[in-house]
Design an enzyme around this catalytic site. Structure first.
Site, PDB file in Angstrom:
ATOM      1  N   GLY A  25      -5.867  20.915  -9.089  1.00  0.00           N
ATOM      2  CA  GLY A  25      -6.349  21.302  -7.770  1.00  0.00           C
ATOM      3  C   GLY A  25      -7.855  21.310  -7.599  1.00  0.00           C
ATOM      4  O   GLY A  25      -8.372  22.102  -6.800  1.00  0.00           O
ATOM      5  N   LEU A  58       6.792  11.189  -0.377  1.00  0.00           N
ATOM      6  CA  LEU A  58       7.159  11.773   0.919  1.00  0.00           C
ATOM      7  C   LEU A  58       8.306  10.963   1.503  1.00  0.00           C
ATOM      8  O   LEU A  58       8.303   9.739   1.441  1.00  0.00           O
ATOM      9  CB  LEU A  58       5.973  11.727   1.892  1.00  0.00           C
ATOM     10  CG  LEU A  58       4.758  12.594   1.562  1.00  0.00           C
ATOM     11  CD1 LEU A  58       3.704  12.439   2.650  1.00  0.00           C
ATOM     12  CD2 LEU A  58       5.137  14.055   1.394  1.00  0.00           C
ATOM     13  N   ASN A  96      -4.573  11.171   2.553  1.00  0.00           N
ATOM     14  CA  ASN A  96      -4.425  11.153   1.096  1.00  0.00           C
ATOM     15  C   ASN A  96      -5.751  10.767   0.465  1.00  0.00           C
ATOM     16  O   ASN A  96      -6.497   9.962   1.019  1.00  0.00           O
ATOM     17  CB  ASN A  96      -3.359  10.115   0.699  1.00  0.00           C
ATOM     18  CG  ASN A  96      -3.170  10.020  -0.817  1.00  0.00           C
ATOM     19  OD1 ASN A  96      -3.056  11.043  -1.491  1.00  0.00           O
ATOM     20  ND2 ASN A  96      -3.158   8.806  -1.352  1.00  0.00           N
ATOM     21  N   HIS A 124      -7.209   8.849  -2.807  1.00  0.00           N
ATOM     22  CA  HIS A 124      -6.801   7.982  -3.913  1.00  0.00           C
ATOM     23  C   HIS A 124      -8.028   7.704  -4.786  1.00  0.00           C
ATOM     24  O   HIS A 124      -9.100   7.382  -4.252  1.00  0.00           O
ATOM     25  CB  HIS A 124      -6.216   6.666  -3.378  1.00  0.00           C
ATOM     26  CG  HIS A 124      -5.745   5.772  -4.480  1.00  0.00           C
ATOM     27  ND1 HIS A 124      -4.592   6.036  -5.193  1.00  0.00           N
ATOM     28  CD2 HIS A 124      -6.299   4.671  -5.046  1.00  0.00           C
ATOM     29  CE1 HIS A 124      -4.441   5.111  -6.131  1.00  0.00           C
ATOM     30  NE2 HIS A 124      -5.460   4.279  -6.060  1.00  0.00           N
ATOM     31  N   GLU A 147       4.396   4.542   5.506  1.00  0.00           N
ATOM     32  CA  GLU A 147       5.518   4.335   4.579  1.00  0.00           C
ATOM     33  C   GLU A 147       5.174   3.407   3.418  1.00  0.00           C
ATOM     34  O   GLU A 147       5.909   3.332   2.431  1.00  0.00           O
ATOM     35  CB  GLU A 147       6.779   3.854   5.320  1.00  0.00           C
ATOM     36  CG  GLU A 147       6.669   2.524   6.033  1.00  0.00           C
ATOM     37  CD  GLU A 147       5.779   2.577   7.276  1.00  0.00           C
ATOM     38  OE1 GLU A 147       5.315   1.515   7.697  1.00  0.00           O
ATOM     39  OE2 GLU A 147       5.531   3.685   7.802  1.00  0.00           O
ATOM     40  N   ALA A 178     -17.336  11.345  -5.865  1.00  0.00           N
ATOM     41  CA  ALA A 178     -16.709  10.691  -4.709  1.00  0.00           C
ATOM     42  C   ALA A 178     -15.630  11.568  -4.062  1.00  0.00           C
ATOM     43  O   ALA A 178     -15.777  12.002  -2.915  1.00  0.00           O
ATOM     44  CB  ALA A 178     -16.132   9.342  -5.113  1.00  0.00           C
TER      45      ALA A 178
HETATM   46  C1  GAR Z   1      -7.205  13.214  -8.297  1.00  0.00           C
HETATM   47  O1  GAR Z   1      -8.011  12.339  -9.058  1.00  0.00           O
HETATM   48  C2  GAR Z   1      -6.538  12.456  -7.157  1.00  0.00           C
HETATM   49  O2  GAR Z   1      -7.364  11.481  -6.594  1.00  0.00           O
HETATM   50  C3  GAR Z   1      -5.382  11.838  -7.883  1.00  0.00           C
HETATM   51  O3  GAR Z   1      -4.902  12.874  -8.725  1.00  0.00           O
HETATM   52  C4  GAR Z   1      -6.004  13.690  -9.121  1.00  0.00           C
HETATM   53  C5  GAR Z   1      -5.675  15.135  -8.852  1.00  0.00           C
HETATM   54  O4  GAR Z   1      -6.673  16.007  -9.334  1.00  0.00           O
HETATM   55  N1  GAR Z   1      -4.393  11.362  -6.965  1.00  0.00           N
HETATM   56  C6  GAR Z   1      -3.691  10.239  -7.162  1.00  0.00           C
HETATM   57  O5  GAR Z   1      -3.792   9.561  -8.153  1.00  0.00           O
HETATM   58  C7  GAR Z   1      -2.746   9.863  -6.015  1.00  0.00           C
HETATM   59  N2  GAR Z   1      -2.345   8.503  -6.121  1.00  0.00           N
HETATM   60  P1  GAR Z   1      -6.824  17.497  -8.795  1.00  0.00           P
HETATM   61  O6  GAR Z   1      -5.461  18.181  -8.934  1.00  0.00           O
HETATM   62  O7  GAR Z   1      -7.840  18.123  -9.703  1.00  0.00           O
HETATM   63  O8  GAR Z   1      -7.295  17.439  -7.366  1.00  0.00           O
END
Ligand code: GAR
Length: 199
Positions: A12, A94, A108, A110, A148, A180
């Site tokens: 998180g 989802l 989202n 990424h 989707e 970022a």
């Molecule tokens: C983050 O790097 C986020 O961009 C990635 O998971 C990590 C979560 O970290 N998400 C993905 O890869 C989605 N495709 P966090 O729990 O510390 O925010």
């Protein structure tokens, strides 16, 4: 008021960047009203509790099929009268019930510059390993609306980050997060709250 739900599956740090932005007044009338986790015992739930934000766990393994899981997630979002859904490291899928009700209102983050290193299987450290294996010299993060198609929705913000010669997937992940993700995700949410972007 923009009622925001943040969906998480892990530590998180992106949730924390949103909480910090809210505390700093970046969201104007926006407020995080719910943290929804796809996993039990993840640190993001503690972050929510520390900040007085209600949290619920909706874990895929607790439901017989995707339809019931999708319905349970939709019910929680409805219960909290959510206006904007933010996927902040949410590694579950989802379904059509959530997408149907909240389509155009889901953002989202990424951890790569879409359309590179995205789509099915590209999540977490896998993304950074793929970037290093390919040998790119620049990577970054993308905030986009969710539709989707996995990682296929309209792009809102991107920020580039240099890859260093001695990077590991872990060191690259940390730099992409700090330089970022934690900057552009709160920016995009603030833009949504001000009515500047719509999916
Ligand atoms: C983050 O790097 C986020 O961009 C990635 O998971 C990590 C979560 O970290 N998400 C993905 O890869 C989605 N495709 P966090 O729990 O510390 O925010």
């Amino acid at each position: 008021m923009t009622r925001i739900a943040v969906l998480i599956s892990g530590g998180g740090t992106n949730l924390q960047s949103l909480i910090d932005a809210q505390t700093a007044g970046m969201f104007e009338d926006g407020e995080i009203v719910l943290v929804l986790s796809s996993k039990q015992k993840v640190f993001a739930i503690q972050r929510a509790a520390d900040n007085g934000i209600p949290s619920v766990i909706v874990a895929r393994k607790d439901y017989h099929n995707l339809e019931d899981y999708d319905g349970a997630m939709r019910a929680e979002l409805d219960r909290y009268h959510v206006d904007l859904v933010v996927l902040a490291g949410f590694l579950s899928i989802l379904g059509p019930k959530v997408l149907g009700a909240y389509g155009g209102r889901i953002l989202n983050i990424h951890p790569a510059l879409i359309p590179s290193f995205c789509g099915k299987g590209f999540y977490g450290l896998h993304v950074h390993k793929a970037a290093l294996d390919y040998g790119v010299k620049v990577t970054g993060a993308t905030v986009h609306f969710v539709n989707e198609v996995v990682d296929g929705g309209k792009i809102v913000l991107q920020k580039a980050v240099d890859v260093m010669p001695d990077d590991t997937p872990e060191s690259l992940q940390l730099r992409v997060m700090e330089d970022a993700e934690h900057i552009i995700l709160p920016q995009a949410v603030a833009m949504y709250c001000r009515g500047e972007i719509r999916g």
